[in-house]
Design an enzyme around this catalytic site. Structure first.
Site, PDB file in Angstrom:
ATOM      1  N   GLU A  34       0.812  -1.220   0.000  1.00  0.00           N
ATOM      2  CA  GLU A  34       0.000   0.000   0.000  1.00  0.00           C
ATOM      3  C   GLU A  34       0.847   1.272   0.000  1.00  0.00           C
ATOM      4  O   GLU A  34       0.740   2.104   0.881  1.00  0.00           O
ATOM      5  CB  GLU A  34      -0.953   0.001   1.206  1.00  0.00           C
ATOM      6  CG  GLU A  34      -2.063  -1.020   1.089  1.00  0.00           C
ATOM      7  CD  GLU A  34      -3.138  -0.650   0.078  1.00  0.00           C
ATOM      8  OE1 GLU A  34      -2.983   0.371  -0.619  1.00  0.00           O
ATOM      9  OE2 GLU A  34      -4.123  -1.406  -0.019  1.00  0.00           O
TER      10      GLU A  34
ATOM     11  N   GLU B 158      -4.320 -10.501  -0.152  1.00  0.00           N
ATOM     12  CA  GLU B 158      -5.183 -10.407   1.028  1.00  0.00           C
ATOM     13  C   GLU B 158      -6.593 -10.762   0.585  1.00  0.00           C
ATOM     14  O   GLU B 158      -7.054 -10.302  -0.455  1.00  0.00           O
ATOM     15  CB  GLU B 158      -5.172  -8.990   1.627  1.00  0.00           C
ATOM     16  CG  GLU B 158      -3.809  -8.574   2.152  1.00  0.00           C
ATOM     17  CD  GLU B 158      -3.755  -7.122   2.652  1.00  0.00           C
ATOM     18  OE1 GLU B 158      -4.798  -6.549   2.995  1.00  0.00           O
ATOM     19  OE2 GLU B 158      -2.638  -6.581   2.671  1.00  0.00           O
TER      20      GLU B 158
END
Ligand code: IPT
Length: 971
Positions: free
Chosen positions: A415, A495
């Protein structure tokens, strides 16, 4: 003003720059762990400019253990934010209020210590520090989860060495360490002094390849100076390093059979133990393969966390994680979002897990720091000034961890959007270690990574990816070469299955897609552990704290409580579900009657290590059992075996086949169950009730069999027990997935409250006693809303039974799915012993019920609660044929479904669960609240992922269901 090194974007200035492999050799080493002198200040100036002087006075300072985080020891407090920086976004500057810990430690050298070169090594300090030894400045460093080394040989004295360390909580480095976790400053990994005698090794790189086609292995141990490699098991004795050695026949390493060869790399002055695992990772034809076989990651994202110590883990803690993972059928870990303690990787090598090792970089807070979503203005990832820091972090990780066979991919970080600094990291890594593919989810266009990776992808989107038909990335719309590059890549969900609170639902549906599409290589559940910090208030009960519990200025609440294990590592139902969904062997009914199908889903091993057994149960009581001979099934193959001869049974009968470890393994003993399947071999007709009895009027209302009703048709007692209800219930305490904190459009909870599902009122429309039944009609609706339900309860009595047929008809078109449809009743608190025949033993919901097997189970009411750190709907049991609620002497009620129902039993109400914010706030009432559901809405994983699939949603519609109440016979 003094030079503020902690606001410098460069990686630091340790005297020893070149990163290298982590190893423990026979050279002398001193572990400096222990109680150090410590003082916390609220500014970067710390205790002043001279605290590092050997004779500075620290007598009045506190003692703080090293390693530790000072906020876990009463100095300041932890802060939890997910994406947002808890300080102004003003890079590279940090607030003047910058908690700074000054540490001092005095140590002696062991008698055996010899003069010469030595290295002082810090394995992890958050987030920036400067060190001095015996009055000499050693340098400063950032990179919290990465090692830093200083050359200290000439400075050391035999006794009375004074080590001073100044640690700043905030630094320029904090801008690239914005992971979703607690901010926990301090020297939190070990500090070691290591002798580097003349002629010792600086670095070594063990490259061990395996050719699945021939079974041959190749080994190259590269060292910075000539050394000798010995691996007795391979007949290798003093082979010169730097030259390749071929072995015609080698046993490969895999997560399923982690074969390691122990060896030693030696110079004249040092012996370094190595553990060699031969394997080859490659991407061929768009597939990710290890040792020639496509693999599916049944993985989990693991943060390093302990409820009492934060990110300080012992080797035993790490081992507990690996063992629990292996026992629950995980085969992979992503080290989200930083390199773990090196011990964890040793254990992955030893016990067998595929690892994605991830670099310590995240700049998530730039995503919307300028008020616009995904703007990423000023993101360090694309700023050349930060390139050295990015590269340095990657180099320190790759060099430290390169000798672990378990690591099959390098991940550039998490991220942090995309940018040239990531491209440079990828280039460097590819040159340094061409043997491992490169992962980074942020490179969604697929410019510089080797695998395509996304998070929280819906099932539909995953299927499209599986067909290689996903929409083009915007950057690739006019760039067919780029588009083709990504489309040719294997895909992973780095994820998925957000395990916050009750959930995740939908795992079976994901697993089916991994099976169906070779491109889909599985994924990594978010995440392993709830990061709840154990709080022990002076009065009252212990609890697990989350964001906001420390008075933080901004925080993200319980979003940090999203693991498959509770903070104390107790498995949650999500873990049990994962273990079943991901079992490496599938046991089902065979394609022809009388057979059992067994499919080996391992990638590299046959089933010879498993022992198969069967048992036959008649209404949950075992009537026969035995072992089931199953020939070894090669990896990836299926067979069908004949069912064992079964004795005749007259009830509802199920055959259960289990596969368990046939011998002790490192992670679990012999007998540990790996997989199981159930086949119904006989279904029994529903019980017939006794002779019907007429409804009779009483002074206060009516009697229907053993039940008393008041004049309004509300039941007051049944079989002699006071009762409140039963009446329609459509509400559940919202789960985190119903609350959907991140993806606002999916907040089903808001709709539920808007339409009043949390505050339904029951208006009695009519009470009509007839000879054979009592018919009670009600209208159920909520303040301010037009929607509702028309409900009819038809009560009938027999000499041993009270039965109800409930008809529910929605009044108006319900625009949202509803939480549940069923009855709620409250019974005396003494009826707290539960026995049921149905799916169990654990909690199950319609999209998370794979792990529940049909059987007869017992528990008390307290044990049937799942203690989610943030209270919410929990504890549902599904597919129930019958349920008994009894007191200690076995007297009570039995409830039969027709055919099945879901139920929960608790000492508090859904309203109590809804109100409470921590588990210890739930206080028992003096009744037991029983929900008997005809149907229940699924879980999904919308707290950071998709809502339940359509087939797992509960839509309001006309339904009719029956339940029968009897006195529980003692059994
Ligand atoms: C994703 C993060 O990578 C992870 O660290 C965690 O925050 C997770 O979400 C949610 O718990 S990022 C998100 C934008 C999908």
């Amino acid at each position: 003003m003094a030079y503020r090194y902690y606001e410098d974007v460069s990686p630091g200035s340790p005297t020893r720059r070149a990163p290298r492999a982590f190893f423990r050799s026979d050279s002398a080493a001193v572990d400096l762990a222990g109680d150090w002198r410590f003082r916390l200040s609220d500014r970067a100036e710390g205790t002043g400019p001279e605290f590092w002087k050997p004779d500075a006075d620290d007598a009045g300072w506190d003692l703080l253990p090293v390693p530790s985080h000072w906020v876990m020891h009463g100095h300041g407090h932890p802060i939890y934010t997910n994406v947002r920086y808890p300080f102004p976004v003003d890079p590279p500057h940090v607030p003047t209020e910058n908690p700074t810990g000054d540490y001092r430690h005095v140590f002696d050298l062991p008698d055996s210590w010899t003069d010469g070169a030595a290295v002082l090594r810090f394995e992890g300090v958050e987030s920036c520090f400067k060190a001095w030894l015996n009055g000499e400045e050693l340098g400063w460093s950032t990179g919290s989860r990465l090692p830093t080394e200083f050359d200290v040989g000439p400075i050391l004295r035999p006794a009375g060495n004074v080590l001073a360390v100044r640690v700043h909580q905030w630094s320029a480095g904090s801008y690239v360490e914005d992971q979703d976790m607690w901010w926990l400053p301090g020297i939190f990994r070990s500090v070691t002094l290591v002798a580097r005698p003349e002629g010792s090794l600086d670095d070594l790189f063990v490259q061990a390849d395996y050719d699945a086609a021939t079974g041959a292995g190749r080994l190259l141990v590269a060292t910075d100076r000539p050394a000798r490699v010995s691996i007795p098991e391979l007949g290798l004795d003093g082979h010169p390093s730097g030259t390749e050695i071929a072995f015609p026949d080698i046993e490969p390493w895999s997560a399923e059979r982690p074969r390691l060869y122990d060896g030693v790399v030696a110079t004249d002055t040092e012996r370094v133990p190595i553990r060699v695992g031969f394997r080859r990772v490659e991407i061929v034809d768009g597939e990710f393969r290890v040792n020639g076989v496509r693999i599916v990651f049944r993985g989990v994202n693991r943060h390093e966390f302990h409820p009492d110590t934060g990110r300080v883990l012992t080797r035993e803690d790490a081992r507990a994680d690996v063992e629990l993972m292996k026992r629950h059928n995980f085969n992979a870990v992503r080290t989200s979002h930083y390199p773990p303690h090196p011990d964890f990787l040793d254990l992955c090598d030893e016990l067998g897990l595929w690892v994605i090792d991830e670099c310590d970089i995240e700049t998530h807070g730039f995503g919307k720091a300028h008020g616009v979503d995904n703007a990423w203005v000023g993101n360090p990832s694309d700023d050349p000034a930060w390139e050295p820091a990015y590269l340095d972090r990657m180099q320190r990780m790759v060099e430290r961890d390169k000798n672990h066979p378990s690591i099959v991919m390098w991940s550039l970080g998490n991220e942090a959007n995309t940018g040239q600094n990531f491209e440079r990291m990828a280039q460097w890594t590819r040159r340094r270690d061409p043997s491992r593919p490169i992962h980074y989810e942020g490179d969604r266009a697929g410019r510089y990574v080797d695998v395509y990776s996304l998070m929280y992808t819906s099932h539909d989107a995953l299927a499209a990816i599986g067909r290689r038909e996903e929409p083009a990335h915007p950057d690739a719309e006019d760039d067919p070469v780029l588009d083709a590059r990504r489309r040719a890549m294997p895909f992973i969900l780095c994820e998925y299955g957000h395990a916050m609170g009750n959930g995740p639902g939908g795992l079976s549906d994901y697993d089916a897609l991994f099976d169906a599409h070779p491109r889909c290589h599985g994924g990594f559940i978010w995440e392993w552990i709830d990061h709840g910090i154990r709080a022990r208030p002076q009065t009252g009960d212990e609890y697990f704290a989350y964001g906001g519990d420390f008075g933080e200025e901004i925080h993200d609440g319980n979003f940090v409580i999203d693991g498959l294990v509770f903070p104390d590592r107790t498995p949650s139902p999500g873990l049990i579900e994962f273990a079943k969904v991901s079992e490496p062997v599938r046991i089902t009914a065979g394609s022809t009657p009388g057979t059992i199908g067994i499919r080996n889903r391992y990638h590299h091993v046959d089933t010879a290590h498993l022992a198969f057994t069967w048992r036959l149960e008649d209404e949950g009581i075992e009537v026969a059992s035995g072992s089931l001979p199953v020939p070894p099934i090669p990896a990836g193959r299926s067979i069908e075996v004949r069912r064992p001869e079964l004795p005749a049974v007259d009830g509802d009968a199920w055959l259960t086949v289990e596969a368990a470890l046939a011998s002790d393994h490192d992670y679990a003993p012999s007998g540990h169950r790996v997989a199981w399947g159930q086949v119904q071999v006989r279904s029994a007709p529903a019980r017939v009730g006794g002779a019907p009895v007429p409804v009779t009027p009483t002074t206060s209302g009516y009697r229907v069999g053993a039940a008393e009703f008041d004049a309004d048709g509300l039941m007051t007692s049944i079989h002699g027990y006071d009762v409140t209800g039963p009446r329609l219930d459509v509400w559940r305490a919202p789960t985190d997935n119903d609350r959907a904190s991140r993806r606002a459009p999916q907040r089903v909870e808001d709709d539920w409250r808007r339409f009043g599902l949390d505050r339904m009122r029951h208006r009695i429309v009519s009470v009509a006693p007839a000879d054979d039944s009592l018919l009670v009609r009600t209208k159920v609706g909520a303040s301010a809303t037009r929607f509702g339900f028309d409900v009819a309860y038809r009560w009938t009595g027999a000499d041993d039974t009270v039965a109800v047929e409930v008809s529910v008809r929605p009044d108006g078109e319900w625009p949202v799915p509803i939480p549940r449809i069923g009855l709620l009743l409250a019974l005396p608190e003494t009826l707290d012993q539960v026995e049921w025949y149905g799916a169990g033993p654990g909690e199950a919901y319609r999209d998370s019920r794979a792990a529940a097997g049909i059987g007869r189970y017992r528990a008390d009411v307290d044990a049937m609660q799942t203690p989610y750190v943030f209270p919410q709907e929990n504890g549902n049991r599904t597919d129930t044929r019958w349920l008994r609620l009894t007191d200690d002497s076995g007297h009570g009620l039995r409830i039969d479904g027709d055919p099945v129902f879901d139920f929960t039993v608790r000492r508090w109400t859904s309203g109590d669960l809804d109100q409470a914010t921590h588990a210890h706030e739930l206080k028992p009432r003096d009744q037991i609240f029983v929900n008997l559901d005809h149907a229940h809405h699924g879980l999904g994983s919308a707290s950071c992922g998709p809502i339940p699939l359509p087939q797992h949603q509960l839509q309001a519609g006309d339904v009719t269901f029956q339940l029968r109440f009897m006195a529980a016979a003692t059994s």
